[in-house]
Design a protein around this motif. Structure first.
Motif: not given
Length: 698
Positions: A612-619
């Protein structure tokens, strides 16, 4: 199914206690004294140099004209607005909690504030400038529609607090997505609505207060007149019917009165968060030492006074800590939302599970499917994902042809085509990878919680990652993608660790985990809004982008952390597929079969948090993907996670990619953030799930 039972005794017991008039009078007098002190302090705060001494001289007729004008034009309207909003929301919250027999009910958790806010913004976006009273009527209709829908989806709140909170959160999120969409599309018509939408007490005159005061007064009188019926209704519907109370009519009247009060508050100051939750809780904490205070003819007005203390206290604290200028720029509702989130977490901690465990798959009816079915579904989804990616490359403010993509891949496209596709390709990759990451995380969370309505956002993981990312962007503007991703991951893990630790109470309760996660998620949203408004109050677009989720301006280096997270963490979750299958059954079967329950839970949730953190940091913050994709996957291929995980990943990738394509084309050259599109797609599906199982506690 699992039910949440309050640790305290039922409300019918304290209602039957005799009223100790001296104690009750003492509590009321003490409350009024606190309000008077807060009001005095409140009047001394502001952006001008007028202080307490100036106001005292004005009170005895010796003040300057400047002091009088400041008092009448700015400070007095703000004070009266806070008092009016506090009374309205406090009484509304107490009425809704009695109506639902649920201490977690409030105008926020039932979506009333979100519905009222959306209705007002709709008219603003249409360019219709409504006077105060008609605006209050519009807010009433929007709030009533939201409340009726949430109560219907949660069986009137009687099916347990988890369903009530999930239904309210889903409806509020869907309405918030529609509201944000209107704010994005009609920025000139809705200027100022974003800050107002967080609950701002800033007033330029007394018009709104004077016109809404009679409405609030009538609502309070009606609530007190209905108080005896609420006392009897607290004994149960059957008992109330035997004693001559028309249960259906009483519920309808209480709903109307509480929505009127909430709509009046929204009309004056916007949706001031969680006041209706906190105020009745304060009264209930005092009730054990004041016999009879739980009787509704005392509980309702006392909750109104407690609401005044909450609103004025939050406003005083805000301006005391950050200064008078911050009191104008930062909505008071952010502070009340933070306080309310803490109270929500505390209430969730006081609940315990009882009853049998959930059925496999978190209550879904996903049966076994054949390998042939799985192969067909997977093959079709692969084609769908490829098609979604191709459409995403072609779609935009200018449509391209497939031949343009072929020429671009071979390096033979023209300068204009090359520029367009170079911009679109990272967005397409970001949408596909982030959709897959959120879907896998959602499937994992649902297995661990044994709840098909759970997702990383509901557990606060998404909000925590958003806080970490927005802190980095605000205070380290030149931060690279690795620092941004690392901050988001660290914040997501810290948030997850907090939710997990607070949820532990002699064991991990799935329901308690969800309820606490909802509270932490609300707090994270308030923190994100506060950081952006405080650091750069004019950069509202930044706030809406992060809170809505957008692939705009993405570059390939920004999606590398998502790719790494998928490559590293997905194999671990696939390897743990058997444990996830067992976790979705109950607690006993995994232990009997030798699964280390807590270690497996912790490992799975850590993986979900990192994805989740990786996705949030991207978009940015993207809603409903982690809920819809896993549920649809189980419906297609059954409940075995060896099949659910890959199918959910493909569905999530296709959903976000298609949402991004729709957002880039439907109103081109303007764009709708992908998160708003996924919310408008996912929210109706979530409502459908709740409606289909509305008689079943979750």
């Amino acid at each position: 199914m699992t039910l949440l039972k309050p640790a305290a005794a039922p409300t019918a017991v304290p209602v039957a206690q005799p009223v100790r008039r001296i104690r009750v009078a003492g509590v009321f007098l003490l409350t009024v004294a606190v309000i008077v002190v807060l009001a005095g302090v409140h009047l001394t705060q502001g952006t001008s140099s007028v202080g307490a001494g100036d106001l005292l001289r004005l009170a005895i007729g010796q003040g300057a004209d400047g002091s009088a004008s400041i008092l009448v034009a700015s400070r007095l309207p703000r004070l009266l607005a806070g008092m009016l909003v506090g009374v309205a929301l406090g009484v509304a919250g107490a009425g809704l909690q009695s109506l639902a027999r649920n201490p977690l009910a409030s105008p926020d958790t039932l979506g009333v504030n979100a519905g009222a806010y959306l209705a007002v913004v709709v008219f603003a976006a249409m360019g219709i400038n409504l006077p105060t009273l008609p605006a209050g009527g519009v807010a009433f209709l929007g709030g009533l529609a939201a409340a009726m829908l949430v109560l219907a989806l949660s069986a009137g709140g009687a099916s347990g607090p988890t369903r009530l909170i999930l239904a309210g959160s889903a409806i509020a999120l869907a309405m918030a997505a529609c509201t944000t969409l209107l704010l994005v599309l009609f920025q000139e018509e809705t200027v100022g609505s974003f800050t107002w939408g967080s609950g701002s007490l800033v007033q330029t005159d007394l018009v709104a207060v004077t016109q809404m005061a009679p409405v609030v007064a009538l609502g309070l009188i009606a609530a007190v007149l209905l108080a005896p019926r609420l006392d009897i209704l607290a004994l149960g519907d059957d008992t109330a019917s035997v004693l001559g109370v028309n249960v259906r009519r009483t519920r309808a009247l209480i709903t109307l009165v509480t929505v009127v009060l909430s709509a009046a508050a929204v009309t004056v100051a916007g949706p001031v968060g969680f006041v209706g939750l906190v105020a009745p809780v304060i009264v209930r904490l005092v009730a054990p030492i004041v016999p009879g205070l739980m009787r509704h003819r005392l509980l309702l007005p006392m909750s109104g006074l407690a609401g005044v203390i909450v609103v004025l206290g939050a406003d005083v604290l805000l301006r005391m800590a950050l200064g008078g200028k911050a009191g104008v720029e930062i909505p008071t509702g952010i502070v009340t939302m933070l306080v309310g989130a803490i109270v929500l977490v505390w209430l969730a901690r006081r609940y315990r599970d009882s009853g049998p465990s959930r059925s496999a798959g978190g209550g879904t009816r996903a049966g076994l499917r054949t390998r042939r079915t799985f192969a067909i579904v997977a093959g079709l989804l692969v084609v769908l994902v490829i098609g979604a990616a191709v459409v995403a490359m072609l779609a935009g403010d200018s449509w391209l042809r497939t031949g343009d993509i072929a020429n671009w891949l071979n390096g033979r496209s023209g300068r204009a085509i090359t520029f367009v596709l170079d911009q679109r390709f990272p967005r397409v990759v970001a949408a596909l990878l982030c959709g897959a990451a959120l879907a896998i995380a959602g499937a994992t969370v649902q297995a661990v919680c044994r709840n098909p309505l759970a997702e990383p956002g509901i557990l606060g993981i998404t909000g925590g990652a958003g806080v970490g990312a927005i802190l980095t962007l605000t205070f380290v503007p030149a931060a690279g993608i690795w620092l941004l991703s690392g901050s988001a991951a660290a914040a997501a893990l810290a948030t997850f660790a907090f939710v997990y630790a607070i949820s532990w109470r002699g064991g991990l309760s799935s329901d308690r985990l969800v309820l606490i996660g909802v509270g932490v998620s609300a707090a994270a949203t308030a923190v994100i809004t506060f950081i952006i408004v405080y650091a750069d109050p004019w950069n509202i677009a930044m706030a809406m982008t992060w809170l809505s989720g957008s692939t705009y301006g993405r570059t390939l280096p920004q999606v590398v952390p998502v790719a790494i997270a998928l490559v590293v963490l997905t194999p671990f979750l696939v390897h743990a597929r058997r444990e996830l299958d067992l976790l979705s059954l109950d607690d006993d079967v995994p232990r009997i079969l030798g699964v280390r329950l807590e270690r497996t839970r912790l490992f799975a949730l850590v993986c979900a948090a990192l994805l989740t953190a990786s996705a949030v940091s991207a978009i940015g913050v993207l809603g409903f993907v982690g809920l819809v994709a896993p549920h649809a996957a189980r419906a297609l291929v059954g409940g075995k996670h060896a099949r659910v995980l890959p199918v959910a990943a493909l569905l999530g990738a296709a959903l976000v990619s298609l949402a991004d394509s729709i957002g880039r084309t439907v109103i081109a050259p303007a764009q709708i953030p992908a998160g708003l599109v996924t919310s408008m797609i996912g929210a109706p599906y979530f409502v459908y799930l709740l409606w289909r199982t509305r008689r079943t506690p979750v």
